[in-house]
Scaffold this active site. Structure first.
Site, short mmCIF file in Angstrom:
data_model
loop_
_atom_site.label_atom_id
_atom_site.label_comp_id
_atom_site.label_asym_id
_atom_site.label_seq_id
_atom_site.Cartn_x
_atom_site.Cartn_y
_atom_site.Cartn_z
CB ALA A 43 -35.64 -104.77 -19.05
CG PHE A 61 -40.77 -101.84 -18.49
CD1 PHE A 61 -41.62 -100.76 -18.62
CD2 PHE A 61 -41.27 -103.01 -17.94
CE1 PHE A 61 -42.95 -100.84 -18.22
CE2 PHE A 61 -42.59 -103.11 -17.54
CZ PHE A 61 -43.43 -102.02 -17.68
CE1 TYR A 62 -38.62 -106.15 -17.09
CE2 TYR A 62 -36.70 -107.23 -16.20
CZ TYR A 62 -37.76 -107.22 -17.07
OH TYR A 62 -37.97 -108.28 -17.89
N GLY A 63 -36.79 -100.65 -13.96
CA GLY A 63 -36.50 -99.56 -13.04
C GLY A 63 -35.74 -99.96 -11.79
#
Length: 273
Positions: A42, A44-46
């Site tokens: 995702a 968000f996970y970076g």
């Protein structure tokens, strides 16, 4: 629990939440070598660059890997959603993901759902994703999404489910609507390993409590995404798909549901009870 729904997703995926750089690359490399064919990441996970590196350097052909990514809740306006998916593809170093999800519905409906469902479907039409879906949508939100233009292409709702949060109403509703359910956090961030009921069942079958929890998922015919950086745990998670629990085992695990939600940030929707 929900009636199994035919799904385009492999039965077990591999999640990369909280893994950074080399750890993410190593974990995905190991998972692919062991036989995982669904990788879940995702924005968000970076760690998209690291995940993409592992996929490109793997001996497994790209066409054999089912790759999922998710759009952040703060990038749901039409143009931003499309741009964010293009950015994800650039970081991953690929031309298309197999599944693009809305990670959370827009908080307080700041962005109308019609706008981001249409944008998500447009991304599919543009070839940025083969399939589209949602994550953390409630019963009412699933119904709204399915009623909107583009919503007919939604294939899954990815939600938190583990022995302590069965999410039965939502899972059954999705199944009734023909939407596959993908279970994330199936090990409840390690809490399943501490539960006496699960440990008792595990001892009887001579397996681990984690395998019991995953076998419980498999018994309900649901797609599931565990994660681990350790190859031996990755392997045992896969082997859990072959474990056959007794009806009594399943009833005992079903009884552990206590509505214990772990992923519950302050912008979440009003959950179904």
């Amino acid at each position: 629990m929900a009636t199994p729904t035919t799904s385009v997703l492999p039965a077990m995926g591999f999640g990369v939440f909280r893994y950074e750089e080399q750890a993410a690359t190593d974990a995905v490399t190991s998972a692919l070598s062991l036989g995982y064919r669904h990788i879940d990441t995702a924005q968000f996970y970076g760690n998209k660059v690291a995940v993409g590196r592992a996929i490109r350097e793997s001996d497994v052909p790209r066409d054999d890997i089912f790759l999922t990514t998710k759009v952040r809740h703060d990038r749901l306006h039409h143009d931003d959603l499309i741009a964010s998916l293009r950015e994800s593809l650039d970081k991953l170093g690929i031309k298309q993901v197999d599944l693009a999800l809305i990670r959370w519905p827009s908080p307080e409906d700041e962005v109308p759902m019609a706008e981001y469902i249409a944008a998500l479907n447009e991304a599919r039409e543009l070839g940025l994703a083969r399939h589209i879906g949602v994550s953390n949508f409630t019963i009412a939100q699933i119904d709204e999404a399915l009623s909107l233009p583009g919503g007919e292409h939604i294939v899954t709702n990815q939600i938190e489910v583990h022995p302590f949060l069965a999410n039965r109403k939502l899972a059954e509703h999705c199944a009734d609507k023909g939407i596959a359910v993908t279970w994330v956090m199936p090990l409840a961030v390690g809490k399943v390993m501490e539960d006496e009921t699960l440990k008792s069942i595990a001892a009887h079958h001579e397996i681990s409590a984690a395998q019991v929890a995953l076998a419980w998922v498999s018994a309900h015919g649901i797609n599931v995404i565990p994660s681990s950086t350790k190859p031996r745990n990755q392997q045992s998670n896969l082997e859990a798909l072959d474990v056959r629990l007794t009806p009594e085992d399943i009833q005992r695990i079903d009884a552990l549901d206590r509505g214990e939600r772990i992923a519950n940030p302050d912008f979440t929707p009003n959950w179904d009870e």
